[in-house]
Design a protein around this motif. Sequence first.
Motif, PDB file in Angstrom:
ATOM      1  N   LYS A  10       7.952  12.087   2.002  1.00 13.17           N
ATOM      2  CA  LYS A  10       6.554  12.473   2.194  1.00 13.17           C
ATOM      3  C   LYS A  10       5.642  11.755   1.203  1.00 13.17           C
ATOM      4  CE  LYS A  10       6.258  16.984   4.454  1.00 13.17           C
ATOM      5  NZ  LYS A  10       5.780  18.381   4.323  1.00 13.17           N
ATOM      6  N   VAL A  11       6.118  11.667  -0.027  1.00 11.60           N
ATOM      7  CA  VAL A  11       5.326  10.987  -1.057  1.00 11.60           C
ATOM      8  C   VAL A  11       5.206   9.506  -0.725  1.00 11.60           C
ATOM      9  CG1 VAL A  11       5.163  10.398  -3.501  1.00 11.60           C
ATOM     10  CG2 VAL A  11       5.998  12.665  -2.815  1.00 11.60           C
ATOM     11  N   ASP A  12       6.322   8.896  -0.333  1.00 11.38           N
ATOM     12  CA  ASP A  12       6.296   7.471   0.024  1.00 11.38           C
ATOM     13  C   ASP A  12       5.377   7.216   1.203  1.00 11.38           C
ATOM     14  OD1 ASP A  12       8.039   6.814  -2.001  1.00 11.38           O
ATOM     15  OD2 ASP A  12       9.832   6.859  -0.732  1.00 11.38           O
ATOM     16  N   ASP A  13       5.415   8.123   2.183  1.00 11.76           N
ATOM     17  CA  ASP A  13       4.538   7.969   3.352  1.00 11.76           C
ATOM     18  C   ASP A  13       3.068   8.026   2.937  1.00 11.76           C
ATOM     19  OD1 ASP A  13       6.703   7.748   5.025  1.00 11.76           O
ATOM     20  OD2 ASP A  13       6.623   9.834   5.735  1.00 11.76           O
ATOM     21  N   ARG A  14       2.725   8.932   2.017  1.00  4.03           N
ATOM     22  CA  ARG A  14       1.341   9.045   1.555  1.00  4.03           C
ATOM     23  C   ARG A  14       0.929   7.787   0.787  1.00  4.03           C
ATOM     24  NH1 ARG A  14      -2.195  13.119   0.259  1.00  4.03           N
ATOM     25  NH2 ARG A  14      -1.496  13.986   2.236  1.00  4.03           N
ATOM     26  N   VAL A  15       1.807   7.325  -0.077  1.00  5.52           N
ATOM     27  CA  VAL A  15       1.506   6.112  -0.861  1.00  5.52           C
ATOM     28  C   VAL A  15       1.322   4.919   0.065  1.00  5.52           C
ATOM     29  CG1 VAL A  15       2.439   4.470  -2.540  1.00  5.52           C
ATOM     30  CG2 VAL A  15       2.652   6.930  -2.952  1.00  5.52           C
ATOM     31  N   ASN A  16       2.194   4.803   1.065  1.00  3.97           N
ATOM     32  CA  ASN A  16       2.085   3.692   2.011  1.00  3.97           C
ATOM     33  C   ASN A  16       0.804   3.772   2.832  1.00  3.97           C
ATOM     34  OD1 ASN A  16       4.501   2.498   1.241  1.00  3.97           O
ATOM     35  ND2 ASN A  16       5.721   3.681   2.716  1.00  3.97           N
ATOM     36  N   LEU A  17       0.366   4.999   3.132  1.00  2.51           N
ATOM     37  CA  LEU A  17      -0.876   5.172   3.870  1.00  2.51           C
ATOM     38  C   LEU A  17      -2.067   4.699   3.037  1.00  2.51           C
ATOM     39  CD1 LEU A  17      -2.334   6.273   6.395  1.00  2.51           C
ATOM     40  CD2 LEU A  17      -2.433   8.502   5.250  1.00  2.51           C
ATOM     41  N   VAL A  18      -2.071   5.073   1.766  1.00  6.73           N
ATOM     42  CA  VAL A  18      -3.140   4.630   0.862  1.00  6.73           C
ATOM     43  C   VAL A  18      -3.129   3.107   0.744  1.00  6.73           C
ATOM     44  CG1 VAL A  18      -3.949   4.657  -1.532  1.00  6.73           C
ATOM     45  CG2 VAL A  18      -3.174   6.781  -0.446  1.00  6.73           C
ATOM     46  N   LYS A  19      -1.949   2.567   0.598  1.00  2.46           N
ATOM     47  CA  LYS A  19      -1.822   1.105   0.458  1.00  2.46           C
ATOM     48  C   LYS A  19      -2.316   0.394   1.710  1.00  2.46           C
ATOM     49  CE  LYS A  19       2.335  -0.627   0.423  1.00  2.46           C
ATOM     50  NZ  LYS A  19       3.711  -0.966  -0.052  1.00  2.46           N
ATOM     51  N   LYS A  20      -2.032   0.948   2.880  1.00  2.54           N
ATOM     52  CA  LYS A  20      -2.457   0.345   4.140  1.00  2.54           C
ATOM     53  C   LYS A  20      -3.960   0.450   4.325  1.00  2.54           C
ATOM     54  CE  LYS A  20      -1.804   0.695   9.163  1.00  2.54           C
ATOM     55  NZ  LYS A  20      -1.094   1.425  10.253  1.00  2.54           N
ATOM     56  N   GLN A  21      -4.507   1.641   4.094  1.00  2.00           N
ATOM     57  CA  GLN A  21      -5.928   1.874   4.357  1.00  2.00           C
ATOM     58  C   GLN A  21      -6.833   1.195   3.337  1.00  2.00           C
ATOM     59  OE1 GLN A  21      -6.224   6.173   4.508  1.00  2.00           O
ATOM     60  NE2 GLN A  21      -5.827   6.227   6.706  1.00  2.00           N
ATOM     61  N   SER A  22      -6.417   1.151   2.090  1.00  2.00           N
ATOM     62  CA  SER A  22      -7.286   0.635   1.034  1.00  2.00           C
ATOM     63  C   SER A  22      -6.987  -0.803   0.620  1.00  2.00           C
ATOM     64  CB  SER A  22      -7.187   1.537  -0.206  1.00  2.00           C
ATOM     65  OG  SER A  22      -7.571   2.857   0.104  1.00  2.00           O
ATOM     66  N   TYR A  23      -5.774  -1.261   0.870  1.00  2.00           N
ATOM     67  CA  TYR A  23      -5.392  -2.586   0.368  1.00  2.00           C
ATOM     68  C   TYR A  23      -4.741  -3.471   1.436  1.00  2.00           C
ATOM     69  CZ  TYR A  23      -6.194   0.017  -3.891  1.00  2.00           C
ATOM     70  OH  TYR A  23      -6.766   0.817  -4.851  1.00  2.00           O
ATOM     71  N   GLY A  24      -4.867  -3.059   2.698  1.00  2.00           N
ATOM     72  CA  GLY A  24      -4.349  -3.880   3.780  1.00  2.00           C
ATOM     73  C   GLY A  24      -2.872  -4.171   3.671  1.00  2.00           C
ATOM     74  N   ASN A  25      -2.117  -3.211   3.115  1.00  2.73           N
ATOM     75  CA  ASN A  25      -0.664  -3.352   2.929  1.00  2.73           C
ATOM     76  C   ASN A  25      -0.285  -4.483   1.966  1.00  2.73           C
ATOM     77  OD1 ASN A  25       0.785  -1.300   4.129  1.00  2.73           O
ATOM     78  ND2 ASN A  25       0.760  -2.236   6.171  1.00  2.73           N
ATOM     79  N   ASP A  26      -1.232  -4.899   1.145  1.00  2.00           N
ATOM     80  CA  ASP A  26      -0.962  -5.959   0.172  1.00  2.00           C
ATOM     81  C   ASP A  26      -0.430  -5.320  -1.108  1.00  2.00           C
ATOM     82  OD1 ASP A  26      -1.241  -7.902  -1.924  1.00  2.00           O
ATOM     83  OD2 ASP A  26      -2.565  -9.052  -0.598  1.00  2.00           O
TER      84      ASP A  26
END
Length: 347
Positions: A107-123
Motif C-alpha cells: 500500500k505504501v509503495d502504491d502511494r509513493v508510486n502514485l505521487v511519483k507518477k502524478q508529480s514527476y512523470g514517473n521520473d
Amino acid sequence: MKNRASLALFSLLFALLVTACGGGGGGTASLGGSDVLVVGGQHVTKDDLGVMMTRARKSYETNKQKFPKPGTREFIALQGQAVTYLLQRAELAQRADDIGIQVSDKKVDDRVNLVKKQSYGNDQKKFEAALKAQGLTVDQYKVFEKFQVLSEEVYKKVTGKVQVSDSAIKDYYEKNKSVYRQKESRDVRHILVNKKSLADQLYAKLVAAHEKNFAALAKKYSKDPQSGANGGKLTVVRGQTVPQFDKTSFSLKTGQLSKPVHTQYGWHIIQALSAVKPASATPLGKVKDSIRQQLEQQKKNEVMTKWINDMQKSYCKPAKIKYQAGYQPNPDPCAQFTSSTAATATQ
C-alpha cells in the motif's frame, strides 16, 4: 487520489493530539540510550528526530530563513514540536493496531508510486532530487507516507458507520430555506459616467438612435469596469445593488430606457433587456444529496473529535510515556489535559 475531507479532518486530529500524551498499546517499554521517548510499546529514536529536524532545516533554507542554533529558545521550541509529532505518530500507530488496521508495504509503495507518477512523470531521478531537497531519502519518505495512509484508514474505520437520515436532511432544509431561495432578477444594461451633463448628452443620443448605439456608447464611455467592455450588460438581483439603481432596474418595462439616475457611483442610464424573473426556491429534491454530504461531514467531524478526546483521556496517565533527559517538550503535551481534569475534580 487522497480524500480532501479526510485530510482536513486529520489536520484536526493532529491539532487536537498536541494536547495528548502517549499511552495505550500495552505496557510502556524500557527507555534505551538511543531513544528520545517510549510510548506504550513503541520506541521513538534520535534518528527519527534527526529526520524531522533535517526536514525543518531544509524548509528554512527553502524559505531563505536562518535555522535556529542548538540551545536557543527557537531551536528548543522547534525540537519540541518535532518530538510531539513523533509521539502522535507512534501513538496513532498503536491505536490503529488496536482497531485492526495495518498498512502493508505494498500500500505504501502504491502511494509513493502514485505521487511519483502524478508529480514527476514517473521520473525516478526527479523524484529523488525533490526528496533530497526536503532532506529525505526514499525510505524516509515512505515512513511519512505510511503514516498518511494509516491516518486515512483510521479515519475511514472510525467514521465508517456515520449516516444521516432523510428526516435530518429535511429538517436542515426547512431551517435554512433562505439559503435555497433565489430573489427576483433581470437582465439589464447600463452606462455609468461621472457627470450629469455627459449622461444627458448620451441619453439624448440613445433616444435619437432608438438605443441601437447603446453597446458602442457603453464601451466608449462607461466607467463600470465589469460591464463596460460587455456593452453594459449585467444581470441584477433584487436588493443586491444600490437602492436607486435597484429601484429603477426593476420598475422599467422590458426594453424601456431610463433617464439618468444618480447613485454614489455617478450617473447611470439603464435599459431593461428582459422581463423580471420571479423569485423561486430550489426544491429539496435538487439539494438533498449536497445537504446529506454536508451533514455527514459534520457528523464525521464530531465522531472523529470524540475519538480523539477519548484517546487523550487514556494517554494522560502516569507512566504511559517516558522521555529521555532533555527531550520532553515544553509545555508538556499532557499539561493542558491533566490540568483541566484536576480542575474538574476539585469542583
